[in-house]
Design a protein around this motif. Sequence first.
Motif, PDB file in Angstrom:
ATOM      1  N   VAL A  81       4.487   0.562   4.762  1.00 53.99           N
ATOM      2  CA  VAL A  81       3.126  -0.167   4.984  1.00 53.99           C
ATOM      3  C   VAL A  81       2.594   0.461   5.877  1.00 53.99           C
ATOM      4  O   VAL A  81       3.121   1.030   7.120  1.00 53.99           O
ATOM      5  N   SER A  82       1.287   0.720   5.654  1.00 55.28           N
ATOM      6  CA  SER A  82       0.334   1.405   6.553  1.00 55.28           C
ATOM      7  C   SER A  82       0.205   3.001   6.289  1.00 55.28           C
ATOM      8  O   SER A  82      -0.760   3.693   6.721  1.00 55.28           O
ATOM      9  N   GLU A  83       1.297   3.569   5.536  1.00 57.96           N
ATOM     10  CA  GLU A  83       1.151   4.885   5.122  1.00 57.96           C
ATOM     11  C   GLU A  83       0.033   5.035   4.019  1.00 57.96           C
ATOM     12  O   GLU A  83      -0.566   4.134   3.507  1.00 57.96           O
ATOM     13  N   LYS A  84      -0.426   6.292   4.108  1.00 60.71           N
ATOM     14  CA  LYS A  84      -1.474   6.905   3.113  1.00 60.71           C
ATOM     15  C   LYS A  84      -0.882   7.870   2.247  1.00 60.71           C
ATOM     16  O   LYS A  84      -0.211   8.639   2.628  1.00 60.71           O
ATOM     17  N   LEU A  85      -1.112   7.359   0.794  1.00 66.09           N
ATOM     18  CA  LEU A  85      -0.579   8.196  -0.144  1.00 66.09           C
ATOM     19  C   LEU A  85      -1.726   9.131  -0.539  1.00 66.09           C
ATOM     20  O   LEU A  85      -3.137   8.900  -0.788  1.00 66.09           O
ATOM     21  N   ILE A 133       8.265   1.802  -8.054  1.00 64.79           N
ATOM     22  CA  ILE A 133       7.830   1.259  -7.094  1.00 64.79           C
ATOM     23  C   ILE A 133       6.563   0.854  -6.886  1.00 64.79           C
ATOM     24  O   ILE A 133       5.795   1.901  -7.126  1.00 64.79           O
ATOM     25  N   ILE A 134       6.020  -0.383  -7.026  1.00 66.56           N
ATOM     26  CA  ILE A 134       4.645  -0.669  -7.038  1.00 66.56           C
ATOM     27  C   ILE A 134       4.262  -1.195  -5.724  1.00 66.56           C
ATOM     28  O   ILE A 134       4.894  -2.118  -5.172  1.00 66.56           O
ATOM     29  N   TYR A 135       3.058  -0.615  -5.296  1.00 71.24           N
ATOM     30  CA  TYR A 135       2.442  -0.994  -4.095  1.00 71.24           C
ATOM     31  C   TYR A 135       1.018  -1.462  -4.114  1.00 71.24           C
ATOM     32  O   TYR A 135       0.318  -1.048  -5.188  1.00 71.24           O
ATOM     33  N   LEU A 136       0.783  -2.463  -3.362  1.00 69.00           N
ATOM     34  CA  LEU A 136      -0.726  -2.991  -3.426  1.00 69.00           C
ATOM     35  C   LEU A 136      -1.276  -1.978  -2.201  1.00 69.00           C
ATOM     36  O   LEU A 136      -0.676  -1.772  -1.007  1.00 69.00           O
ATOM     37  N   CYS A 137      -2.350  -1.319  -2.706  1.00 69.86           N
ATOM     38  CA  CYS A 137      -3.031  -0.525  -1.629  1.00 69.86           C
ATOM     39  C   CYS A 137      -4.548  -0.844  -1.477  1.00 69.86           C
ATOM     40  O   CYS A 137      -5.100  -1.682  -2.091  1.00 69.86           O
ATOM     41  N   VAL A 196      -3.761  -1.193  -7.143  1.00 69.27           N
ATOM     42  CA  VAL A 196      -2.317  -1.011  -7.436  1.00 69.27           C
ATOM     43  C   VAL A 196      -1.762   0.289  -7.602  1.00 69.27           C
ATOM     44  O   VAL A 196      -2.444   1.174  -8.540  1.00 69.27           O
ATOM     45  N   VAL A 197      -0.775   0.848  -7.029  1.00 69.54           N
ATOM     46  CA  VAL A 197      -0.245   2.307  -7.158  1.00 69.54           C
ATOM     47  C   VAL A 197       1.273   2.211  -7.796  1.00 69.54           C
ATOM     48  O   VAL A 197       2.054   1.392  -6.810  1.00 69.54           O
ATOM     49  N   LYS A 198       1.476   2.874  -8.387  1.00 70.11           N
ATOM     50  CA  LYS A 198       2.955   2.761  -9.112  1.00 70.11           C
ATOM     51  C   LYS A 198       3.443   4.323  -8.752  1.00 70.11           C
ATOM     52  O   LYS A 198       3.005   5.374  -9.336  1.00 70.11           O
ATOM     53  N   GLN A 199       4.598   4.381  -8.113  1.00 64.99           N
ATOM     54  CA  GLN A 199       5.458   5.322  -8.068  1.00 64.99           C
ATOM     55  C   GLN A 199       6.755   5.469  -8.962  1.00 64.99           C
ATOM     56  O   GLN A 199       7.441   4.636  -8.948  1.00 64.99           O
ATOM     57  N   MET A 200       6.759   6.598  -9.742  1.00 69.26           N
ATOM     58  CA  MET A 200       7.961   6.983 -10.458  1.00 69.26           C
ATOM     59  C   MET A 200       9.172   7.166  -9.796  1.00 69.26           C
ATOM     60  O   MET A 200       9.060   8.040  -8.894  1.00 69.26           O
ATOM     61  N   ARG A 201      10.323   6.870 -10.077  1.00 66.43           N
ATOM     62  CA  ARG A 201      11.688   7.058  -9.298  1.00 66.43           C
ATOM     63  C   ARG A 201      12.282   8.548 -10.037  1.00 66.43           C
ATOM     64  O   ARG A 201      12.149   8.712 -11.028  1.00 66.43           O
ATOM     65  N   LYS A 202      12.224   9.329  -8.744  1.00 61.09           N
ATOM     66  CA  LYS A 202      13.011  10.752  -9.085  1.00 61.09           C
ATOM     67  C   LYS A 202      14.471  10.408  -9.690  1.00 61.09           C
ATOM     68  O   LYS A 202      15.015  11.237 -10.519  1.00 61.09           O
ATOM     69  N   SER A 203      15.099   9.216  -9.341  1.00 55.68           N
ATOM     70  CA  SER A 203      16.526   9.097  -9.861  1.00 55.68           C
ATOM     71  C   SER A 203      16.393   8.447 -11.472  1.00 55.68           C
ATOM     72  O   SER A 203      17.480   8.631 -12.208  1.00 55.68           O
ATOM     73  N   LYS A 204      15.296   8.262 -12.168  1.00 53.17           N
ATOM     74  CA  LYS A 204      15.000   8.022 -13.375  1.00 53.17           C
ATOM     75  C   LYS A 204      14.247   9.153 -13.995  1.00 53.17           C
ATOM     76  O   LYS A 204      13.613   8.833 -14.915  1.00 53.17           O
ATOM     77  N   GLN A 250       5.717  11.320  -7.976  1.00 57.09           N
ATOM     78  CA  GLN A 250       4.617  11.398  -9.177  1.00 57.09           C
ATOM     79  C   GLN A 250       3.928   9.877  -8.806  1.00 57.09           C
ATOM     80  O   GLN A 250       4.917   8.800  -8.949  1.00 57.09           O
ATOM     81  N   PHE A 251       2.700   9.502  -9.018  1.00 56.64           N
ATOM     82  CA  PHE A 251       2.073   8.207  -9.027  1.00 56.64           C
ATOM     83  C   PHE A 251       1.175   8.215  -9.998  1.00 56.64           C
ATOM     84  O   PHE A 251       0.408   9.276 -10.438  1.00 56.64           O
ATOM     85  N   PHE A 252       0.484   7.005 -10.089  1.00 62.45           N
ATOM     86  CA  PHE A 252      -0.686   6.621 -10.956  1.00 62.45           C
ATOM     87  C   PHE A 252      -1.357   5.270 -10.235  1.00 62.45           C
ATOM     88  O   PHE A 252      -0.658   4.535  -9.530  1.00 62.45           O
ATOM     89  N   SER A 253      -2.697   5.327 -10.004  1.00 62.64           N
ATOM     90  CA  SER A 253      -3.229   4.093  -9.464  1.00 62.64           C
ATOM     91  C   SER A 253      -4.112   3.335 -10.431  1.00 62.64           C
ATOM     92  O   SER A 253      -4.605   4.017 -11.263  1.00 62.64           O
ATOM     93  N   MET A 254      -4.132   2.131 -10.300  1.00 63.12           N
ATOM     94  CA  MET A 254      -4.989   1.384 -11.204  1.00 63.12           C
ATOM     95  C   MET A 254      -5.848   0.076 -10.376  1.00 63.12           C
ATOM     96  O   MET A 254      -5.436  -0.132  -9.372  1.00 63.12           O
TER      97      MET A 254
END
Length: 261
Positions: free
Chosen positions: A22-26, A43-47, A57-65, A101-105
Amino acid sequence: MEAVRWLIKKARQRLMDHQFSVSEKLAGRYQIEKVLQNGSYGIIYLCRDLNTSQPCVVKQMRKSKRRENVENYAQETAILKQLDHPGIPALIEAFSYEGEQFFSMEFVKGKNVEDTLFSTGQQYTEKECLEIVQKLAEIVCAIHHQGVFHGDIRIPNVLLHNGDLHLIDFGLASKLDADSGLKTPREKLAQDDFFDLGDFLLFLLYSSYDGDTKKGRPWTEELSLHPDTTVLLKRLLGISEPYQQCGDILADMKKVISMLE
């Protein structure tokens, strides 16, 4: 053995997947206000979008997947970019940041139907249930017309707010076009969504059921419904002749709603 697999999975996620705080800037644009969901695939963030000062909303894709997510990421972002409907969150952009990798909505206000039903004890009349599902079916018809099939219409993926309805999470959606390479027939993809609409309607109808639910007793015996609602449900669920066209579902819903007024 299952417990060991689960521990290995979690250890792998901790090693490979970096969750931002929280508080970090992407990418210098999206300031994290809250972690909304820490799921298996992302991982889904409210930004706060610092360019517009609006929530998103920003969605981060997992590297493990990564193996599964490479295709899913491309598919989901392409679908969201294609769709233009007030009932679907709009894609802002896809981007990379610190190797992730991310995308914002667009952020959509509302509470999902799962929380509405189970946390607040909301009850709906038969007519109200049909009116809600009619709005959902209108969105489904619109995306089917564009060759998109959601594939995961469930109560956590539908948001309600002041009479408005939104369908979210296109992570399992399919896009049918000449270049998609999909082997699943259009009819099967459509009827999977129709079945989910029927299942969704059943969840809503049970919100006002005050009898005893007995194992093995079908909903046709537990719920007191208008005969045309029963016919509608049976067709959506494939118990009787399944629907082939979205327009027929909407026409039948409109007919039953008018009878219940």
